[in-house]
Design a protein around this motif. Structure first.
Motif, short mmCIF file in Angstrom:
data_model
loop_
_atom_site.label_atom_id
_atom_site.label_comp_id
_atom_site.label_asym_id
_atom_site.label_seq_id
_atom_site.Cartn_x
_atom_site.Cartn_y
_atom_site.Cartn_z
N GLY A 1 0.82 -1.20 0.00
CA GLY A 1 0.00 0.00 0.00
C GLY A 1 0.86 1.26 0.00
N LYS A 2 1.81 1.30 0.94
CA LYS A 2 2.67 2.48 1.03
C LYS A 2 3.48 2.65 -0.25
CE LYS A 2 2.51 3.68 5.62
NZ LYS A 2 2.39 2.55 6.56
N LEU B 1 2.76 1.66 -3.26
CA LEU B 1 1.90 2.13 -4.35
C LEU B 1 1.69 3.63 -4.25
CD1 LEU B 1 -0.05 1.34 -6.70
CD2 LEU B 1 -1.84 1.36 -4.99
N ILE B 2 1.39 4.10 -3.04
CA ILE B 2 1.12 5.52 -2.85
C ILE B 2 2.32 6.35 -3.24
CG2 ILE B 2 0.72 7.28 -1.11
CD1 ILE B 2 -0.73 4.90 0.37
N VAL C 1 2.92 6.48 -7.02
CA VAL C 1 2.03 7.24 -7.90
C VAL C 1 2.00 8.73 -7.58
CG1 VAL C 1 0.56 5.27 -8.40
CG2 VAL C 1 -0.02 6.77 -6.51
N ILE C 2 2.73 9.14 -6.55
CA ILE C 2 2.70 10.58 -6.23
C ILE C 2 3.14 11.46 -7.41
CG2 ILE C 2 3.96 12.32 -4.88
CD1 ILE C 2 3.37 10.71 -2.44
N GLU D 1 2.68 11.09 -10.37
CA GLU D 1 1.64 11.04 -11.40
C GLU D 1 0.97 12.41 -11.53
OE1 GLU D 1 1.07 7.89 -12.53
OE2 GLU D 1 -0.81 8.03 -13.62
N THR D 2 0.93 13.14 -10.42
CA THR D 2 0.31 14.46 -10.44
C THR D 2 0.94 15.35 -11.50
OG1 THR D 2 0.16 14.10 -8.09
CG2 THR D 2 -0.48 16.26 -8.88
N ILE E 1 -0.65 14.78 -14.75
CA ILE E 1 -2.04 15.24 -14.72
C ILE E 1 -2.08 16.75 -14.94
CG2 ILE E 1 -4.10 15.47 -13.29
CD1 ILE E 1 -3.76 12.65 -13.95
N PHE E 2 -1.16 17.46 -14.27
CA PHE E 2 -1.08 18.91 -14.48
C PHE E 2 -0.77 19.20 -15.94
CE2 PHE E 2 0.15 20.04 -9.84
CZ PHE E 2 -1.15 19.77 -9.47
N LEU F 1 -1.54 17.44 -18.47
CA LEU F 1 -2.75 17.17 -19.25
C LEU F 1 -3.73 18.33 -19.11
CD1 LEU F 1 -4.05 14.93 -20.96
CD2 LEU F 1 -5.27 14.25 -18.91
N VAL F 2 -3.88 18.82 -17.87
CA VAL F 2 -4.78 19.95 -17.65
C VAL F 2 -4.33 21.15 -18.48
CG1 VAL F 2 -5.59 21.61 -15.95
CG2 VAL F 2 -5.51 19.19 -15.37
N LEU G 1 -5.11 20.63 -22.10
CA LEU G 1 -6.53 20.85 -22.38
C LEU G 1 -6.85 22.34 -22.38
CD1 LEU G 1 -8.06 17.98 -20.23
CD2 LEU G 1 -8.00 18.12 -22.71
#
Lengths: 649, 82
Positions: B56-57, B59-60, B63-64, B66-67, B70-71, B73-74, B77
């Protein structure tokens, strides 16, 4: 929202003569989490294992090695009575052990024989083309025999230049050579042979013609192989016959060995023992009465106070309804809640499928994945898989609902949409898109929601959803802190975040509305919030301020990942349909290919539809949401006992 | 302005430049995420080999970054819809 089950700390004290009865009764209840005793200055020592421990573990090792050798796998349990299994255990175990030992021994012997035959065969093979009885190679007084292989090519003339008295057998294909010459010429002939790269081979000791010998060996090989096969079949039948017995006795012996080794974990003196541990408060009476009835009340059982420091280390057992229980898997994957914390399982029961559905939102995929999850749940009996399938089903329900809201089916739009570039027809004729209100950036907010046509609005919407979840996190954190450190801490540490957001909101409304008074009020509230935060968390509070924005923006992934899934689906659809339209052949080859593309493409996207939305929705819970209130790190409540599958009392 | 001769020139019109900008935003942030996740992921796998409970730890933490994408991508767009 629930807390972990309330626990009671219990101590059982008694004379060693009733230790066995006490252990048996505790094991049967399967409700008592035993705290391992660590030797200290108190004078108590850990005890020795019960008398039968050594024997039990010997048998256990034997039965497990047999199970391992036979390759016995867990299967649909056939429940057997413990005493009947126990009665036959020794005799059956010995019988099985002997049967397997003799069989494996003879297999090993036969294997060796097979290897032996193989090497004999290899010795014979080079002489096969010469086909002289091996007895003819030996026993001459005045003749020298050269038998072996050459590299170059050999003919009689090379030898006849030295001597006329020779006899040569030579196979030009395999280059095997057997040469008989007089001993007096042997040295010179040998030199000639050496020039040709002669390598001597051993002549097999047994007599006979090679071709016949070979046939004989091959026959024997087949015979030995057959024997090995039949032995293996015997072992397979042993496996079928004894599988139930092995599984049942493994279980019984495991239970016995658990019990026998318990004295290693408890405190004992010369004559007394102390067992310390935890039991859910609701089950405390059950434990007490079980121990009392097993020992005729000779054991003393009492509960102890839990002080605040200890609370952190109390073993944790979830206390959730059946519906929320599958979410415990997600919790355990992160970290079990502490005893003092709120258990957010029932919150993520809502939020996790919600995020998943918001991302995927497609009726077609919801139906496919829902059917798969139901089928797997039916087919696989494993306790580890079932909760995961339950979670997947919850997610698909949410996906289905959002599929209706988005009006999507496998990437097709269900409702027709009027845009500036013309009408995009939908899959369901007559379902028209209705404009509800103006969105952001000149977009229109419609029902059904066409995500591809209102990206900016959806980014804002998802970030808003994110802010809502983050604030829920702050509220949960508020509840956690106010319970353990008082209201003041809760207000300063978590309440301050709410004040900061309120201030920013008021300031923004004032600024955008042109009301500078309101903007100043908002700024004032904002500063107040920051001051509160600094008082609550110290300097690290204001440093973490920008993370709030990062966390909220991170929820934009909901629309981002969703769009990528739509684009993959609609690309597959476009390719497949273009192939069908462009297909003018009578055979319809392209149409078949188009169907293949359609199926494979959507199969790929279905797999991606578990991974991508699942991981991203999970991450939003773990990183963004849990970061606001959750600590975790609780110990698992692991009661002393065994869940029987193959046996019963 | 630098590059002005390109805009509206033979190579790229304004829409082309926008598309290129959006592509850059995705590409660079994607590479950045990948790079960061690679480093964290390797360490997380190593830790998991020692103790599976750290999934769990791990994975977290993995993926941090990953933000970042995402930014990206934003931003892409935003460029596209502006």
């Amino acid at each position: 929202m629930s807390r972990p089950k309330e626990m009671t700390r219990a101590v059982i004290v008694g004379h060693k003569s009733i230790l066995k009865e006490t252990i048996d009764s505790l094991h049967d209840t399967n409700l008592f989490h035993i705290e391992d005793f660590v030797e200290d200055e108190s004078g108590f020592k850990i005890s020795k294992p019960l008398k039968n421990a050594e024997e039990v573990s010997k048998k256990l090792v034997k039965i497990r090695s047999i199970a391992n050798y036979l390759g016995i796998v867990k299967k649909e349990p056939v429940v057997q009575k413990t005493d009947s299994v126990l009665r036959d255990l020794d005799s059956k175990l010995n019988e099985l052990d002997r049967a397997i030992a003799t069989k494996t021994e003879s297999i090993a012997q036969l294997d060796n024989e097979l290897k032996d035959l193989d090497s004999q065969k290899r010795e014979i093979l080079p002489y096969l083309s010469i086909n002289l009885d091996f007895d003819d190679y030996r026993g001459y007084e005045s003749l020298k025999v050269f038998a072996g292989m050459v590299k170059g090519s050999l003919d009689g003339s090379q030898i006849s230049s030295i001597t006329k008295a020779y006899e040569l057998y030579y196979d030009p294909q395999s280059k095997a050579v057997v040469l008989f010459v007089a001993k007096s010429d042997a040295d010179r002939v040998y030199e000639v042979l050496q020039d040709l790269g002669f390598r001597e081979l051993r002549v097999p000791e047994r007599g006979g013609v090679p071709s016949e010998l070979l046939r004989f060996i091959e026959q024997k090989e087949a015979e030995v192989t057959r024997k090995i096969e039949s032995l293996r079949v015997d072992i397979e039948s042993l496996k079928a016959k004894y599988a139930d017995f092995i599984l049942a006795s493994d279980e019984i012996l495991s239970i016995e060995s658990q019990k026998a080794e318990l004295p290693l974990r408890i405190a004992t003196s010369a004559n007394a023992f102390i067992i310390e541990g935890w039991t859910p408060t609701e089950d405390y009476d059950k434990v007490v009465s079980a121990v009392n009835s097993a020992t005729n009340g000779k054991a003393y059982v009492t509960s102890l106070e839990i002080d605040e420091e200890e609370e952190e280390h109390v073993p944790v057992e979830y206390n959730n309804s059946k519906i929320a229980a599958p979410m415990q898997q997600i919790m355990d994957l992160y970290s079990r809640p502490k005893y003092t914390e709120l258990d957010p399982s029932s919150v993520i029961l809502i939020t996790f499928p919600l995020m998943y559905g918001l991302i995927l939102g497609d009726i077609g995929y919801a139906l496919i994945l829902g059917a798969i999850a139901l089928a797997v749940k039916k087919a696989v009996k494993s306790d580890a898989v079932k909760p995961l399938m339950d979670i997947l089903i919850y997610c698909q329900i949410s996906t289905f609902i959002f599929g209706i809201i988005y009006g999507e089916f496998l990437g097709f739009s269900l409702a027709s949409l009027h845009t500036a570039h013309g009408v995009v027809p939908g899959l369901i004729p007559g379902w028209e898109t209705i404009v509800l209100f103006e969105g952001l950036g000149g977009e229109e907010f419609t029902f059904p929601v066409h995500r591809t046509h209102m990206v900016m609005t959806m980014i804002a919407a998802t970030v808003t959803i994110g802010l809502l979840q983050l604030n829920l996190g702050f509220l949960l954190g508020f509840a956690n802190i106010s319970r353990h450190h008082g209201m003041k801490h809760a207000v300063l540490e978590k309440g301050s975040w709410l004040v900061i957001q309120l201030g920013a909101l008021v300031a923004a409304i004032g600024y955008l509305g042109g009301n500078s008074g309101l903007a100043y009020v908002g700024a004032g509230i904002l500063v107040l919030g920051i001051v509160m935060l600094t008082m609550g968390e110290g300097i690290k509070g204001p440093i973490e301020l920008p993370s709030l924005m990062g966390n909220a923006l991170s929820y934009a992934r909901i629309i981002a990942v969703g769009l990528s899934s739509i684009y993959i689906a609609s690309t597959v659809n476009d390719i497949a349909f273009e192939m069908i339209w462009s297909d003018h052949s009578k055979i319809g080859f392209l149409a078949v290919a188009a169907i293949l593309v359609f199926i494979l493409g959507h199969a790929l996207n279905t797999v991606l539809s578990i991974i991508a939305p699942g991981l991203h929705a999970l991450r939003l819970q773990y990183v963004e949401f849990f970061g606001k209130f959750y600590e975790g790190g609780g110990r698992k409540y692991n009661p002393f006992g065994y869940i029987r599958k193959y046996t019963e009392e | 302005m630098v590059g002005e001769e390109l805009v509206g020139g033979p190579f790229l019109d304004a829409d082309g430049m926008k598309a290129l900008g959006a592509a850059l935003a995705i590409t660079v942030t994607g590479l950045a995420s990948a790079w960061a996740e690679k480093e964290i992921g390797t360490a997380a796998i190593g830790a998991m080999a020692e103790n599976e409970g750290l999934f769990g730890k791990g994975l977290i933490l993995t993926v941090i970054p990953e933000t970042i994408v995402i930014f990206g991508l934003v931003v892409a767009l935003l460029i596209n819809s502006a």
